[in-house]
Design a protein around this motif. Structure first.
Motif, short mmCIF file in Angstrom:
data_model
loop_
_atom_site.label_atom_id
_atom_site.label_comp_id
_atom_site.label_asym_id
_atom_site.label_seq_id
_atom_site.Cartn_x
_atom_site.Cartn_y
_atom_site.Cartn_z
N ALA A 187 0.84 -1.20 0.00
CA ALA A 187 0.00 0.00 0.00
C ALA A 187 0.87 1.25 0.00
O ALA A 187 1.93 1.28 0.62
CB ALA A 187 -0.91 0.00 1.22
N ASP A 188 0.39 2.28 -0.67
CA ASP A 188 1.14 3.53 -0.79
C ASP A 188 0.41 4.66 -0.07
O ASP A 188 -0.71 5.00 -0.43
CB ASP A 188 1.33 3.88 -2.27
CG ASP A 188 2.23 5.07 -2.48
OD1 ASP A 188 3.15 5.27 -1.67
OD2 ASP A 188 2.00 5.82 -3.45
N GLY A 189 1.03 5.21 0.94
CA GLY A 189 0.47 6.33 1.68
C GLY A 189 -0.21 5.88 2.95
O GLY A 189 -0.63 4.72 3.09
N PRO A 190 -0.33 6.80 3.92
CA PRO A 190 -0.90 6.47 5.23
C PRO A 190 -2.31 5.90 5.18
O PRO A 190 -2.61 4.91 5.85
CB PRO A 190 -0.87 7.80 5.99
CG PRO A 190 0.21 8.58 5.34
CD PRO A 190 0.19 8.18 3.89
N GLU A 191 -3.20 6.51 4.41
CA GLU A 191 -4.56 6.01 4.35
C GLU A 191 -4.61 4.62 3.73
O GLU A 191 -5.29 3.72 4.24
CB GLU A 191 -5.48 6.95 3.56
CG GLU A 191 -6.91 6.45 3.54
CD GLU A 191 -7.88 7.42 2.88
OE1 GLU A 191 -8.88 6.91 2.31
OE2 GLU A 191 -7.68 8.65 2.95
N ALA A 192 -3.90 4.43 2.64
CA ALA A 192 -3.90 3.13 1.98
C ALA A 192 -3.30 2.04 2.88
O ALA A 192 -3.81 0.91 2.91
CB ALA A 192 -3.11 3.20 0.67
N ARG A 193 -2.24 2.37 3.63
CA ARG A 193 -1.65 1.39 4.54
C ARG A 193 -2.62 1.01 5.65
O ARG A 193 -2.77 -0.17 5.98
CB ARG A 193 -0.34 1.92 5.13
CG ARG A 193 0.84 1.78 4.19
CD ARG A 193 2.17 2.05 4.89
NE ARG A 193 2.34 3.45 5.23
CZ ARG A 193 2.74 4.40 4.38
NH1 ARG A 193 3.01 4.09 3.13
NH2 ARG A 193 2.87 5.64 4.78
N LEU A 208 -1.41 8.86 9.59
CA LEU A 208 -2.66 9.36 9.01
C LEU A 208 -3.05 10.69 9.64
O LEU A 208 -3.43 11.63 8.94
CB LEU A 208 -3.78 8.33 9.20
CG LEU A 208 -5.11 8.67 8.54
CD1 LEU A 208 -4.97 8.73 7.02
CD2 LEU A 208 -6.16 7.64 8.93
N ALA A 209 -2.93 10.79 10.96
CA ALA A 209 -3.26 12.04 11.64
C ALA A 209 -2.35 13.17 11.16
O ALA A 209 -2.81 14.30 10.94
CB ALA A 209 -3.15 11.86 13.15
N GLN A 210 -1.08 12.86 11.00
CA GLN A 210 -0.13 13.87 10.53
C GLN A 210 -0.49 14.32 9.12
O GLN A 210 -0.47 15.52 8.82
CB GLN A 210 1.28 13.32 10.57
CG GLN A 210 2.34 14.34 10.20
CD GLN A 210 3.74 13.77 10.37
OE1 GLN A 210 3.94 12.58 10.54
NE2 GLN A 210 4.71 14.65 10.33
N GLU A 211 -0.84 13.38 8.27
CA GLU A 211 -1.22 13.72 6.89
C GLU A 211 -2.45 14.63 6.88
O GLU A 211 -2.56 15.52 6.05
CB GLU A 211 -1.49 12.45 6.09
CG GLU A 211 -1.85 12.73 4.64
CD GLU A 211 -2.09 11.46 3.85
OE1 GLU A 211 -1.20 11.11 3.05
OE2 GLU A 211 -3.15 10.83 4.04
N PRO A 263 -4.05 16.76 15.55
CA PRO A 263 -3.37 16.15 16.70
C PRO A 263 -4.12 14.88 17.11
O PRO A 263 -5.35 14.81 16.99
CB PRO A 263 -3.45 17.22 17.79
CG PRO A 263 -4.61 18.06 17.40
CD PRO A 263 -4.71 18.02 15.91
N LEU A 264 -3.38 13.92 17.59
CA LEU A 264 -3.98 12.66 17.99
C LEU A 264 -3.10 11.99 19.03
O LEU A 264 -1.87 11.97 18.88
CB LEU A 264 -4.11 11.73 16.76
CG LEU A 264 -4.68 10.34 17.00
CD1 LEU A 264 -6.18 10.41 17.29
CD2 LEU A 264 -4.43 9.45 15.79
N ASP A 265 -3.70 11.49 20.08
CA ASP A 265 -2.98 10.66 21.03
C ASP A 265 -2.96 9.26 20.40
O ASP A 265 -3.88 8.47 20.56
CB ASP A 265 -3.70 10.64 22.38
CG ASP A 265 -2.99 9.81 23.43
OD1 ASP A 265 -2.17 8.94 23.06
OD2 ASP A 265 -3.27 10.00 24.62
N ALA A 322 -14.14 9.14 12.46
CA ALA A 322 -14.81 9.90 13.52
C ALA A 322 -13.80 10.37 14.56
O ALA A 322 -13.90 11.50 15.05
CB ALA A 322 -15.89 9.03 14.18
N THR A 323 -12.83 9.55 14.89
CA THR A 323 -11.81 9.93 15.85
C THR A 323 -10.97 11.11 15.33
O THR A 323 -10.70 12.06 16.05
CB THR A 323 -10.89 8.72 16.18
OG1 THR A 323 -11.71 7.70 16.77
CG2 THR A 323 -9.78 9.10 17.13
N LEU A 324 -10.60 11.05 14.06
CA LEU A 324 -9.82 12.15 13.48
C LEU A 324 -10.65 13.42 13.34
O LEU A 324 -10.14 14.52 13.53
CB LEU A 324 -9.25 11.73 12.11
CG LEU A 324 -8.18 10.67 12.14
CD1 LEU A 324 -7.77 10.30 10.71
CD2 LEU A 324 -6.97 11.11 12.94
N ALA A 325 -11.93 13.27 13.05
CA ALA A 325 -12.80 14.43 12.88
C ALA A 325 -13.01 15.19 14.19
O ALA A 325 -13.23 16.39 14.18
CB ALA A 325 -14.15 14.00 12.31
#
Length: 171
Positions: A53-59, A116-119, A123-125, A166-169
């Motif tokens: 997979a290529d990229g954070p979301e795809a991984r 994914l959060a960085q992309e 911020p995310l714990d 939902a967590t990222l949102a």
């Protein structure tokens, strides 16, 4: 698991009980090695999915899909994990194997979620999110293994992805 002895395992493997004791030291160490080997087999499947997979979301999506693949959603694997989890309560070597393998699994999830959060610039714990996602994946996996009619593998992955979104949102 409690009904299995070194003698049973040795007989099934076609070796002497002394040989097992020589290589593993004791039954707890043999079970811990088996726990690690079982976790490694799951990791091979997850790692192969991520590698393609290529990229954070795809991984992360590939990780979720692989989490519900036929190699992992397997009733024999479920039986093994249930036995191991019971032993975690009673055997120090198996407890250590669990801490090691779950720590590595959680760290992989932390990395995937963190990327994914960085992309997305939020911020995310990642540790907390990884613990929550691991618990959700375990629950969905357990339900799918116990009753394959309760949901499909694609639904399991979609439910987990919805939770991630939902967590990222909320951040």
């Amino acid at each position: 698991m409690g009904a299995v002895s070194v003698r049973d395992v040795a007989m099934r493997a076609g070796v002497s009980p002394g040989l097992l004791r020589h290589y593993f030291g004791g039954f707890g160490q043999l079970l811990a090695a088996t726990y690690r080997d079982t976790a490694a087999r799951v990791d091979v499947c997850l790692n192969a999915a991520i590698a393609g997979a290529d990229g954070p979301e795809a991984r992360l999506r590939a990780f979720l899909q692989a989490s519900f693949s036929p190699e992992i959603v397997d009733r024999d694997l479920l039986s093994a994990w249930l036995g191991f989890w019971e032993l975690v309560r009673h055997d120090e070597a198996v407890t250590a194997a669990h801490a090691e393998t779950f720590g590595a699994y959680r760290a992989r999830l932390e990395g995937l979620l963190g990327e994914l959060a960085q992309e997305h610039g939020c911020p995310l714990d990642a540790r907390r999110a990884a613990v929550g996602l691991a618990a959700m994946l375990d629950g969905l996996w357990l339900e799918l293994c116990l009753d394959p009619n309760s949901l499909t593998p694609d639904e399991g992955a979609a439910i987990a992805w919805d939770w991630i979104e939902a967590t990222l949102a909320r951040r």
